[in-house]
Structures are given as C-alpha cells and as structure tokens.
Write an enzyme that holds these catalytic residues in place. Structure first.
Site, PDB file in Angstrom:
ATOM      1  N   GLU A  90       0.828  -1.193   0.000  1.00 31.39           N
ATOM      2  CA  GLU A  90       0.000   0.000   0.000  1.00 31.39           C
ATOM      3  C   GLU A  90       0.864   1.245   0.000  1.00 31.39           C
ATOM      4  O   GLU A  90       1.933   1.272   0.589  1.00 31.39           O
ATOM      5  CB  GLU A  90      -0.911  -0.022   1.232  1.00 31.39           C
ATOM      6  CG  GLU A  90      -1.872  -1.182   1.114  1.00 31.39           C
ATOM      7  CD  GLU A  90      -2.718  -1.441   2.361  1.00 31.39           C
ATOM      8  OE1 GLU A  90      -3.813  -1.968   2.196  1.00 31.39           O
ATOM      9  OE2 GLU A  90      -2.282  -1.119   3.469  1.00 31.39           O
ATOM     10  N   CYS A 103       3.339   8.208   1.854  1.00 26.99           N
ATOM     11  CA  CYS A 103       3.876   7.190   2.751  1.00 26.99           C
ATOM     12  C   CYS A 103       4.135   5.933   1.909  1.00 26.99           C
ATOM     13  O   CYS A 103       3.203   5.333   1.372  1.00 26.99           O
ATOM     14  CB  CYS A 103       2.859   6.922   3.862  1.00 26.99           C
ATOM     15  SG  CYS A 103       3.402   5.651   5.018  1.00 26.99           S
ATOM     16  N   CYS A 110       6.834  -7.919   6.605  1.00 31.78           N
ATOM     17  CA  CYS A 110       8.025  -7.511   7.362  1.00 31.78           C
ATOM     18  C   CYS A 110       8.408  -8.659   8.276  1.00 31.78           C
ATOM     19  O   CYS A 110       7.547  -9.292   8.888  1.00 31.78           O
ATOM     20  CB  CYS A 110       7.736  -6.261   8.190  1.00 31.78           C
ATOM     21  SG  CYS A 110       9.190  -5.666   9.109  1.00 31.78           S
ATOM     22  N   CYS A 114       7.064  -6.883  15.039  1.00 31.31           N
ATOM     23  CA  CYS A 114       6.707  -6.061  16.199  1.00 31.31           C
ATOM     24  C   CYS A 114       5.286  -6.438  16.627  1.00 31.31           C
ATOM     25  O   CYS A 114       4.394  -6.624  15.790  1.00 31.31           O
ATOM     26  CB  CYS A 114       6.805  -4.580  15.869  1.00 31.31           C
ATOM     27  SG  CYS A 114       8.478  -4.109  15.385  1.00 31.31           S
ATOM     28  N   CYS A 117       2.010  -4.494  15.286  1.00 32.21           N
ATOM     29  CA  CYS A 117       1.983  -4.033  13.888  1.00 32.21           C
ATOM     30  C   CYS A 117       1.358  -5.081  12.982  1.00 32.21           C
ATOM     31  O   CYS A 117       1.774  -6.244  12.988  1.00 32.21           O
ATOM     32  CB  CYS A 117       3.410  -3.740  13.435  1.00 32.21           C
ATOM     33  SG  CYS A 117       3.560  -3.382  11.686  1.00 32.21           S
ATOM     34  N   GLU A 196      10.346  -2.849   6.723  1.00 35.44           N
ATOM     35  CA  GLU A 196      11.455  -2.159   7.385  1.00 35.44           C
ATOM     36  C   GLU A 196      12.424  -1.708   6.288  1.00 35.44           C
ATOM     37  O   GLU A 196      13.125  -2.539   5.695  1.00 35.44           O
ATOM     38  CB  GLU A 196      12.129  -3.123   8.373  1.00 35.44           C
ATOM     39  CG  GLU A 196      13.467  -2.655   8.912  1.00 35.44           C
ATOM     40  CD  GLU A 196      13.469  -1.236   9.473  1.00 35.44           C
ATOM     41  OE1 GLU A 196      12.643  -0.917  10.335  1.00 35.44           O
ATOM     42  OE2 GLU A 196      14.329  -0.440   9.034  1.00 35.44           O
ATOM     43  N   SER A 227      11.862   5.899   8.377  1.00 31.85           N
ATOM     44  CA  SER A 227      11.539   5.407   9.713  1.00 31.85           C
ATOM     45  C   SER A 227      12.086   3.993   9.859  1.00 31.85           C
ATOM     46  O   SER A 227      11.872   3.136   8.999  1.00 31.85           O
ATOM     47  CB  SER A 227      10.019   5.392   9.898  1.00 31.85           C
ATOM     48  OG  SER A 227       9.680   4.764  11.117  1.00 31.85           O
ATOM     49  N   SER A 249      11.673   4.211  15.611  1.00 32.58           N
ATOM     50  CA  SER A 249      10.527   3.667  16.345  1.00 32.58           C
ATOM     51  C   SER A 249      11.005   3.158  17.696  1.00 32.58           C
ATOM     52  O   SER A 249      11.540   2.060  17.794  1.00 32.58           O
ATOM     53  CB  SER A 249       9.918   2.512  15.543  1.00 32.58           C
ATOM     54  OG  SER A 249       9.391   3.021  14.341  1.00 32.58           O
ATOM     55  N   LEU A 250      10.806   3.953  18.716  1.00 37.04           N
ATOM     56  CA  LEU A 250      11.339   3.607  20.035  1.00 37.04           C
ATOM     57  C   LEU A 250      10.359   2.744  20.834  1.00 37.04           C
ATOM     58  O   LEU A 250      10.663   1.627  21.220  1.00 37.04           O
ATOM     59  CB  LEU A 250      11.666   4.908  20.783  1.00 37.04           C
ATOM     60  CG  LEU A 250      12.877   4.906  21.696  1.00 37.04           C
ATOM     61  CD1 LEU A 250      14.104   4.316  21.032  1.00 37.04           C
ATOM     62  CD2 LEU A 250      13.155   6.335  22.163  1.00 37.04           C
ATOM     63  N   HIS A 251       9.209   3.292  21.138  1.00 37.16           N
ATOM     64  CA  HIS A 251       8.078   2.557  21.741  1.00 37.16           C
ATOM     65  C   HIS A 251       8.264   2.078  23.172  1.00 37.16           C
ATOM     66  O   HIS A 251       7.319   1.593  23.794  1.00 37.16           O
ATOM     67  CB  HIS A 251       7.659   1.356  20.887  1.00 37.16           C
ATOM     68  CG  HIS A 251       7.404   1.692  19.457  1.00 37.16           C
ATOM     69  ND1 HIS A 251       6.734   2.829  19.064  1.00 37.16           N
ATOM     70  CD2 HIS A 251       7.706   1.037  18.307  1.00 37.16           C
ATOM     71  CE1 HIS A 251       6.665   2.863  17.736  1.00 37.16           C
ATOM     72  NE2 HIS A 251       7.250   1.792  17.251  1.00 37.16           N
ATOM     73  N   ASN A 326      -3.223   2.162  16.290  1.00 38.71           N
ATOM     74  CA  ASN A 326      -4.368   1.858  15.426  1.00 38.71           C
ATOM     75  C   ASN A 326      -4.684   0.373  15.512  1.00 38.71           C
ATOM     76  O   ASN A 326      -3.818  -0.460  15.271  1.00 38.71           O
ATOM     77  CB  ASN A 326      -4.054   2.252  13.979  1.00 38.71           C
ATOM     78  CG  ASN A 326      -3.933   3.753  13.839  1.00 38.71           C
ATOM     79  OD1 ASN A 326      -4.837   4.494  14.219  1.00 38.71           O
ATOM     80  ND2 ASN A 326      -2.807   4.218  13.331  1.00 38.71           N
ATOM     81  N   CYS A 369      -1.288   4.372  10.233  1.00 38.66           N
ATOM     82  CA  CYS A 369      -0.033   3.671  10.554  1.00 38.66           C
ATOM     83  C   CYS A 369      -0.327   2.281  11.074  1.00 38.66           C
ATOM     84  O   CYS A 369      -1.149   2.112  11.958  1.00 38.66           O
ATOM     85  CB  CYS A 369       0.719   4.340  11.692  1.00 38.66           C
ATOM     86  SG  CYS A 369       1.028   6.033  11.479  1.00 38.66           S
TER      87      CYS A 369
HETATM   88  N1  SAH Z   1       9.396  -0.553   9.775  1.00 37.13           N
HETATM   89  C1  SAH Z   1       9.561   0.822  10.033  1.00 37.13           C
HETATM   90  C2  SAH Z   1       8.641   1.721   9.229  1.00 37.13           C
HETATM   91  C3  SAH Z   1       7.202   1.275   9.032  1.00 37.13           C
HETATM   92  S1  SAH Z   1       6.118   1.381  10.361  1.00 37.13           S
HETATM   93  C4  SAH Z   1       9.421   1.105  11.521  1.00 37.13           C
HETATM   94  O1  SAH Z   1       9.007   0.225  12.241  1.00 37.13           O
HETATM   95  O2  SAH Z   1       9.769   2.210  11.920  1.00 37.13           O
HETATM   96  C5  SAH Z   1       5.834   3.114  10.634  1.00 37.13           C
HETATM   97  C6  SAH Z   1       5.475   3.457  12.080  1.00 37.13           C
HETATM   98  O3  SAH Z   1       4.162   2.943  12.409  1.00 37.13           O
HETATM   99  C7  SAH Z   1       6.433   2.851  13.080  1.00 37.13           C
HETATM  100  O4  SAH Z   1       6.775   3.765  14.089  1.00 37.13           O
HETATM  101  C8  SAH Z   1       5.612   1.712  13.648  1.00 37.13           C
HETATM  102  O5  SAH Z   1       6.075   1.331  14.896  1.00 37.13           O
HETATM  103  C9  SAH Z   1       4.239   2.303  13.673  1.00 37.13           C
HETATM  104  N2  SAH Z   1       3.149   1.335  13.797  1.00 37.13           N
HETATM  105  C10 SAH Z   1       3.144   0.036  13.451  1.00 37.13           C
HETATM  106  N3  SAH Z   1       1.943  -0.535  13.719  1.00 37.13           N
HETATM  107  C11 SAH Z   1       1.178   0.446  14.252  1.00 37.13           C
HETATM  108  C12 SAH Z   1      -0.169   0.497  14.705  1.00 37.13           C
HETATM  109  N4  SAH Z   1      -0.959  -0.570  14.657  1.00 37.13           N
HETATM  110  N5  SAH Z   1      -0.634   1.670  15.176  1.00 37.13           N
HETATM  111  C13 SAH Z   1       0.152   2.757  15.184  1.00 37.13           C
HETATM  112  N6  SAH Z   1       1.420   2.774  14.757  1.00 37.13           N
HETATM  113  C14 SAH Z   1       1.935   1.633  14.298  1.00 37.13           C
HETATM  114 FE1  SF4 Z   2       8.174  -4.203  10.583  1.00 37.98          FE
HETATM  115 FE2  SF4 Z   2       8.028  -1.591  11.305  1.00 37.98          FE
HETATM  116 FE3  SF4 Z   2       5.888  -3.261  11.551  1.00 37.98          FE
HETATM  117 FE4  SF4 Z   2       8.010  -3.565  13.151  1.00 37.98          FE
HETATM  118  S1  SF4 Z   2       6.630  -1.766  13.052  1.00 37.98           S
HETATM  119  S2  SF4 Z   2       6.884  -5.219  12.093  1.00 37.98           S
HETATM  120  S3  SF4 Z   2       9.683  -3.057  11.775  1.00 37.98           S
HETATM  121  S4  SF4 Z   2       6.864  -2.622   9.641  1.00 37.98           S
END
Ligand code: SAH
Ligand code: SF4
Length: 396
Positions: A90, A103, A110, A114, A117, A196, A227, A249-251, A326, A369
């Site tokens: 997408e 975006c 991926c 995570c 995600c 990623e 990112s 992406s720290l989290h 989300n 996201c």
């Molecule tokens: N793989 C890379 C870039 C893609 S994700 C990364 O992880 O940074 C882009 C951003 O969306 C990242 O910060 C990711 O952690 C965040 N993200 C992933 N799933 C999400 C969700 N369900 N709700 C909100 N943000 C999310």
């Molecule tokens: Fe991959 Fe980024 Fe999703 Fe983590 S948040 S699974 S690195 S796309």
C-alpha cells in the site's frame, strides 16, 4: 527489458554509456520519466527518433499495477499495488495545507514482527525492487496530477503551460515538467509504509537517490524521512551514503519492554541504537531525530514510563511523535485513552522535548499507521472487521 523506474542516476548513466550515447541523454530521459511522468519511451519528443527506437527495444517504463484506489473522508488516498504472488503493498497520500506527503512501502510484509503491527503480523514476503519503490512516487504524482491536484491545492488545469502531448490514464493532460516548477503534488516522502526500509537497504538507498536527484524528483533531504525500528549497521550505512531525515521507532524506554514490543531490540538494544542515532546526527539534514512512540494502553503509557523515557534520551537532540495505536483484529492491545496520551505528552514536554501527537489519518480506509496489511486475499476479511473494531480516538 529494463524498467527505467529501476535505475538511479548512476545506473541510467551506465545504461546510456552501454548504448554508446552521451551522458546528457541519461538526464534527458530522467526528466521525461520522473518529471514529465511519461509512461512511454515514444513520448520523449526531444530524443531523436533513432534513439527512441533503440530505447524502446531495450527499456520500458512500467509503473505499479493498481488493485484498488480509495479516498478517505479526510482526503487521504490509498492505492493497493499488486506485487505478484498474491501480495500487494500500500502507498498512502496524505494531503495537508502546506504539503502533500506520500507514505511509501519498502517490503511486502516484514520479518521483524513487532507485536503491535499488522504488517509484522503477516510475516515477510519479499523485498520490493527499486522500481516498485520509486514507482509508488511516480504513480502517485501521475494519478494526482491527472485529477488536477497540485502542490498548492489549486486545480492543475488552471496552471497548464502550453505544449506536451502525454495523456494520463483518465485522459487529463500531463504535459509540463511539474516538478521543476515546484508544483508536483507530492512534496514530502516518508518511508513509513509496509516493511522495514533498512532491511531492504540497497534498493531503498537507490530509490532515495532518485527521490533526491535534481534530474528526477529533486526533493530535499529534509523532505524525505526514513523510519526504522533500529537496524544499527544499516543505519550507519545510511548515514554515510544518503542521510535523509530520520525517525526511529522507540516505543519503550527500557530494554525489557522494548524486547517484547520490538523484537529486533534483542539484537540491537537501546544503548547501541541511541549511540547510532548520535552518530547519524553528524550528517543528518535536521539536527534532531524523531522518536516515534506508539501509545498502548497499560503497556507503555504510564507517566513513570514517560519519565524513564525522558531520562533515557536526555542527551540526544530529538523530538517525540506519539502515535495513538491503530487497532487491528487479534492484536491484543488497546489504544491509550486520550487523557493518558496527553499526560504522557506533558511529562515529555516538561522535560524539554518537543512532543507531537500524530493525527490519525485515513482510518476509514485502513490507511493509518500499522494498518497496512496489503494482502489481496485479506481484503474481504478486512472489510468485515471494519464494523466491530472501535475507531482510534482522533487526537490533535
Ligand atoms: N518498519 C519501520 C517503518 C514502518 S512502520 C518502523 O518500524 O519504523 C511506521 C510506524 O508505524 C512505526 O513507528 C511503527 O512502529 C508504527 N506502527 C506500526 N503498527 C502500528 C499500529 N498498529 N498503530 C500505530 N502505529 C503503528
Ligand atoms: Fe516491521 Fe516496522 Fe511493523 Fe516492526 S513496526 S513489524 S519493523 S513494519
């Protein structure tokens, strides 16, 4: 057949050298492909007929295959692009008053898995090619121009300069070197779609080169953001090769929690990641890193965790972007309530960090996201789940 969207400036120069042509041909053709956005070698009217013939025999301009094209109530527009094998990725256009952001996805699926995600949930399918990455920007600019969208939001047709013959899929004229004139609809790119980007390093790097190239899209390094979840060796390579604006992406503010949420942390823990961020800042186009922090109710959103986070990054020039999580089915998380997000933000602000809360865009079309799943087969299931899943709160 070579796809011209697959070639960065160096590749294109080598390609023309191989044809025995002068280097300026590469730039000329790059203008046609990425600025005039043609899809046909035959449309390159200032290239001699003989060369056009040779070019047509060896190369083509093959954009993405669009499976669907959906526009949300807030103007966010999502294209689902077929990448073969039953997979799709997408790409999402986010219009704002002063910019148009695209975006872009870098992988189908991926591998980094995570916990929160939906792209990670589907597993890894394959790396996108440079053409598939660049093709997202090429396609979005073309599609938006064809619909009369320009960078300043004015109908493009009112601004049409004379000349040119290429036509878009919908038949609207696509004539001018839009990008040279600063009117291309996409002014900013974020590598924040599926995948990623640093796990597909070589192709992403070539694509970034095309985004920045003045003979192609000519975006400045500060308008292109990558990112990453934190692949440290690749981050160092990016710093040396093509330092664009960086989001990390720290989290989580400690390794125990981040190990759970972002499993790559077990390989590159926080100390190593933050040291790489500091090294990156030597070359970065901005003097800060943006730390993304997804807000998960009861998991990482307590005020004490905000204090821990502030202490962790105390010495790093950075900003925070809090992302209301989300939802997607079966994830096992809840979005933090608005009040809790605001309280978390206050702690970081009081500690001196600029902290924004990401506005959720395009939720009604699953374009927010982490909602990007992108499997063609998934679409029925995803359509069904739209009803029971509560919408994430819209926080400003
Ligand atoms: N793989 C890379 C870039 C893609 S994700 C990364 O992880 O940074 C882009 C951003 O969306 C990242 O910060 C990711 O952690 C965040 N993200 C992933 N799933 C999400 C969700 N369900 N709700 C909100 N943000 C999310
Ligand atoms: Fe991959 Fe980024 Fe999703 Fe983590 S948040 S699974 S690195 S796309």
């Amino acid at each position: 057949m070579i796809n011209l969207l697959d070639l960065d400036a160096a590749d294109l120069a080598a390609f023309f050298a191989g044809l025995g042509e002068k280097p300026f041909r590469a730039k000329q053709v790059s203008h046609w492909v990425h600025q005039r956005l043609v899809d046909d070698v035959g449309a390159m009217t200032d290239v001699s007929k003989a060369l056009r013939g040779r070019l047509a025999a060896a190369a083509q301009i093959r954009g993405p295959a669009v499976v669907s094209d959906t526009t949300a109530a807030d103007g966010t527009r999502k294209w689902l692009l077929d990448v073969g094998g039953g997979n799709a990725v997408e790409t999402v256009y986010i219009p704002e008053d002063d910019r148009g952001t695209l975006c872009i996805s870098s992988q189908a699926g991926c591998a980094l898995d995570c916990a929160f995600c939906s792209t990670g949930r589907q597993g890894f399918n394959r790396n996108l090619t440079t053409a598939e990455i660049v093709g997202q920007l090429w396609h979005a600019n073309r599609a938006l121009l064809a619909d009369g969208v320009s960078a300043n939001g004015r109908p493009e047709r009112e601004l049409l300069p004379p000349g040119g013959k290429a036509r878009s899929a919908k038949g609207a004229p696509m004539t001018a070197p839009w990008i040279e004139q600063g009117r291309a609809p996409i002014t900013n790119v974020v590598m924040m779609g599926m995948g990623e980007p640093l796990a597909n390093y070589d192709r992403v790097r070539a694509a970034l080169g095309v985004f920045l190239d003045d003979d192609a899209y000519g975006l400045s390094r500060r308008r292109v953001t990558l990112s990453t979840s934190g692949l440290v060796p690749a981050l160092d390579r990016l710093r040396d090769d093509c330092p664009v604006a960086l989001a990390v992406s720290l989290h989580a503010g400690n390794d125990a929690l981040r190990d759970r949420l972002v499993p790559i942390n077990r390989k590159y823990p926080l100390a190593a990641l933050l040291a790489a961020c500091v090294r990156y800042l030597d070359r970065a186009p901005r003097d800060f890193v943006t730390f993304e922090y997804v807000m998960l109710d009861g998991v990482n959103d307590a005020p004490a965790q905000a204090h821990e986070l502030a202490a962790l990054v105390r010495d790093i020039p950075c900003k925070f972007n809090l992302i209301p999580w989300n939802p997607f089915p079966g994830a096992g998380f809840r979005t933090s309530p608005r009040a809790r997000i605001l309280a978390f933000q206050s702690v970081l602000m009081d500690a001196g960090f600029v902290t924004t809360i990401r506005k959720t865009r395009g939720e009604d079309i699953d374009a927010a996201c982490g909602q990007l799943a992108g499997r063609v087969q998934d679409r029925t299931r995803r359509a069904i789940r739209m009803r029971p899943v509560p919408a994430a709160p819209s926080v400003h």
